[in-house]
Design a protein around this motif. Structure first.
Motif, PDB file in Angstrom:
ATOM      1  N   GLN A 105       0.824  -1.213   0.000  1.00  0.00           N
ATOM      2  CA  GLN A 105       0.000   0.000   0.000  1.00  0.00           C
ATOM      3  C   GLN A 105       0.853   1.256   0.000  1.00  0.00           C
ATOM      4  O   GLN A 105       1.929   1.294   0.600  1.00  0.00           O
ATOM      5  CB  GLN A 105      -0.903   0.011   1.225  1.00  0.00           C
ATOM      6  CG  GLN A 105      -2.082  -0.929   1.148  1.00  0.00           C
ATOM      7  CD  GLN A 105      -3.057  -0.695   2.285  1.00  0.00           C
ATOM      8  OE1 GLN A 105      -2.706  -0.155   3.326  1.00  0.00           O
ATOM      9  NE2 GLN A 105      -4.301  -1.118   2.090  1.00  0.00           N
ATOM     10  N   THR A 106       0.346   2.295  -0.663  1.00  0.00           N
ATOM     11  CA  THR A 106       1.011   3.601  -0.613  1.00  0.00           C
ATOM     12  C   THR A 106       0.167   4.614   0.139  1.00  0.00           C
ATOM     13  O   THR A 106       0.436   5.808   0.071  1.00  0.00           O
ATOM     14  CB  THR A 106       1.315   4.121  -2.020  1.00  0.00           C
ATOM     15  OG1 THR A 106       0.088   4.176  -2.765  1.00  0.00           O
ATOM     16  CG2 THR A 106       2.304   3.221  -2.741  1.00  0.00           C
ATOM     17  N   MET A 107      -0.867   4.142   0.829  1.00  0.00           N
ATOM     18  CA  MET A 107      -1.699   5.016   1.639  1.00  0.00           C
ATOM     19  C   MET A 107      -1.571   4.617   3.092  1.00  0.00           C
ATOM     20  O   MET A 107      -1.479   3.439   3.430  1.00  0.00           O
ATOM     21  CB  MET A 107      -3.156   4.922   1.198  1.00  0.00           C
ATOM     22  CG  MET A 107      -3.409   5.429  -0.208  1.00  0.00           C
ATOM     23  SD  MET A 107      -5.141   5.278  -0.669  1.00  0.00           S
ATOM     24  CE  MET A 107      -5.894   6.380   0.526  1.00  0.00           C
ATOM     25  N   GLY A 108      -1.542   5.640   3.962  1.00  0.00           N
ATOM     26  CA  GLY A 108      -1.445   5.388   5.388  1.00  0.00           C
ATOM     27  C   GLY A 108      -0.957   6.646   6.068  1.00  0.00           C
ATOM     28  O   GLY A 108      -0.972   7.736   5.491  1.00  0.00           O
ATOM     29  N   VAL A 109      -0.510   6.500   7.296  1.00  0.00           N
ATOM     30  CA  VAL A 109       0.080   7.631   8.000  1.00  0.00           C
ATOM     31  C   VAL A 109       1.540   7.733   7.565  1.00  0.00           C
ATOM     32  O   VAL A 109       2.305   6.776   7.756  1.00  0.00           O
ATOM     33  CB  VAL A 109      -0.016   7.470   9.525  1.00  0.00           C
ATOM     34  CG1 VAL A 109       0.640   8.647  10.222  1.00  0.00           C
ATOM     35  CG2 VAL A 109      -1.486   7.327   9.945  1.00  0.00           C
ATOM     36  N   MET A 110       1.909   8.861   7.005  1.00  0.00           N
ATOM     37  CA  MET A 110       3.241   9.004   6.419  1.00  0.00           C
ATOM     38  C   MET A 110       4.041  10.078   7.140  1.00  0.00           C
ATOM     39  O   MET A 110       3.479  11.015   7.698  1.00  0.00           O
ATOM     40  CB  MET A 110       3.141   9.346   4.942  1.00  0.00           C
ATOM     41  CG  MET A 110       2.372   8.298   4.137  1.00  0.00           C
ATOM     42  SD  MET A 110       2.162   8.730   2.411  1.00  0.00           S
ATOM     43  CE  MET A 110       3.823   8.504   1.803  1.00  0.00           C
ATOM     44  N   GLY A 111       5.348   9.946   7.099  1.00  0.00           N
ATOM     45  CA  GLY A 111       6.218  11.004   7.554  1.00  0.00           C
ATOM     46  C   GLY A 111       6.197  12.153   6.566  1.00  0.00           C
ATOM     47  O   GLY A 111       5.545  12.087   5.518  1.00  0.00           O
ATOM     48  N   GLN A 112       6.922  13.195   6.875  1.00  0.00           N
ATOM     49  CA  GLN A 112       6.917  14.363   5.998  1.00  0.00           C
ATOM     50  C   GLN A 112       7.739  14.139   4.744  1.00  0.00           C
ATOM     51  O   GLN A 112       7.597  14.887   3.763  1.00  0.00           O
ATOM     52  CB  GLN A 112       7.465  15.572   6.749  1.00  0.00           C
ATOM     53  CG  GLN A 112       8.925  15.456   7.155  1.00  0.00           C
ATOM     54  CD  GLN A 112       9.402  16.671   7.947  1.00  0.00           C
ATOM     55  OE1 GLN A 112       8.597  17.447   8.463  1.00  0.00           O
ATOM     56  NE2 GLN A 112      10.712  16.839   8.049  1.00  0.00           N
ATOM     57  N   GLY A 113       8.565  13.119   4.737  1.00  0.00           N
ATOM     58  CA  GLY A 113       9.382  12.821   3.574  1.00  0.00           C
ATOM     59  C   GLY A 113      10.737  13.491   3.623  1.00  0.00           C
ATOM     60  O   GLY A 113      10.899  14.549   4.234  1.00  0.00           O
ATOM     61  N   THR A 114      11.705  12.867   2.982  1.00  0.00           N
ATOM     62  CA  THR A 114      13.040  13.436   2.911  1.00  0.00           C
ATOM     63  C   THR A 114      13.574  13.301   1.493  1.00  0.00           C
ATOM     64  O   THR A 114      13.456  12.244   0.878  1.00  0.00           O
ATOM     65  CB  THR A 114      13.986  12.773   3.923  1.00  0.00           C
ATOM     66  OG1 THR A 114      15.235  13.463   3.939  1.00  0.00           O
ATOM     67  CG2 THR A 114      14.231  11.302   3.623  1.00  0.00           C
ATOM     68  N   GLN A 115      14.106  14.370   0.967  1.00  0.00           N
ATOM     69  CA  GLN A 115      14.658  14.360  -0.395  1.00  0.00           C
ATOM     70  C   GLN A 115      16.022  13.682  -0.384  1.00  0.00           C
ATOM     71  O   GLN A 115      16.897  14.049   0.409  1.00  0.00           O
ATOM     72  CB  GLN A 115      14.808  15.784  -0.920  1.00  0.00           C
ATOM     73  CG  GLN A 115      15.532  15.888  -2.256  1.00  0.00           C
ATOM     74  CD  GLN A 115      14.706  15.346  -3.410  1.00  0.00           C
ATOM     75  OE1 GLN A 115      13.525  15.634  -3.539  1.00  0.00           O
ATOM     76  NE2 GLN A 115      15.334  14.536  -4.264  1.00  0.00           N
ATOM     77  N   VAL A 116      16.193  12.723  -1.264  1.00  0.00           N
ATOM     78  CA  VAL A 116      17.489  12.081  -1.465  1.00  0.00           C
ATOM     79  C   VAL A 116      17.878  12.245  -2.926  1.00  0.00           C
ATOM     80  O   VAL A 116      17.123  11.863  -3.824  1.00  0.00           O
ATOM     81  CB  VAL A 116      17.477  10.589  -1.082  1.00  0.00           C
ATOM     82  CG1 VAL A 116      18.841   9.973  -1.357  1.00  0.00           C
ATOM     83  CG2 VAL A 116      17.103  10.410   0.379  1.00  0.00           C
ATOM     84  N   THR A 117      19.023  12.818  -3.159  1.00  0.00           N
ATOM     85  CA  THR A 117      19.538  13.018  -4.502  1.00  0.00           C
ATOM     86  C   THR A 117      20.768  12.138  -4.701  1.00  0.00           C
ATOM     87  O   THR A 117      21.665  12.110  -3.842  1.00  0.00           O
ATOM     88  CB  THR A 117      19.902  14.488  -4.728  1.00  0.00           C
ATOM     89  OG1 THR A 117      18.731  15.293  -4.546  1.00  0.00           O
ATOM     90  CG2 THR A 117      20.454  14.714  -6.128  1.00  0.00           C
TER      91      THR A 117
END
Length: 120
Positions: A105-117
């Motif tokens: 699943q890609t739905m749920g409670v998520m963190g704010q996210g972090t950019q990785v380059t």
């Protein structure tokens, strides 16, 4: 209220290993019926589920990433970790950790996210 926070380097060189940690508060990664997942979103593309770890430590991986992905946990810190080996610029994305109802699943409670380059 559960909260998730990703941490790790924002820049990784090609061929190296990307390592991110998710710290969970407000819930335990060893109880309940949730799965603790890693999801990413490359620029201009949709969400991609990468893998998950269950409450007993069982792991599940996307077939397309299985050979390069490893998810582990530190129950004493209520954290789980993503390692992605042999990265290329195509692995550049915003990486999210999430609490989901099932693997895939890609739905749920998520963190704010972090950019990785990924770049040299």
């Amino acid at each position: 209220q559960v909260q998730l926070q990703e941490s790790g380097p924002g820049l990784v060189k090609p061929s190296q290993t990307l390592s991110l940690t998710c710290t969970v508060s407000g819930d335990s990664i060893t109880t309940g019926y949730y799965y603790w997942s890693w999801i990413r979103q490359p620029p201009g593309k949709g969400l991609e589920w990468m893998g998950a770890i269950g409450r007993r430590g069982s792991t599940y991986y996307s077939p397309s990433l299985k050979s390069r992905t490893s998810i582990s946990r530190d129950t004493s810190k209520n954290q789980f970790t993503l390692k992605l080996t042999s990265v290329t610029p195509e692995d550049t994305a915003v990486y999210y950790c999430a609490r989901t109802m099932s693997p895939g699943q890609t739905m749920g409670v998520m963190g704010q996210g972090t950019q990785v380059t990924v770049s040299s």
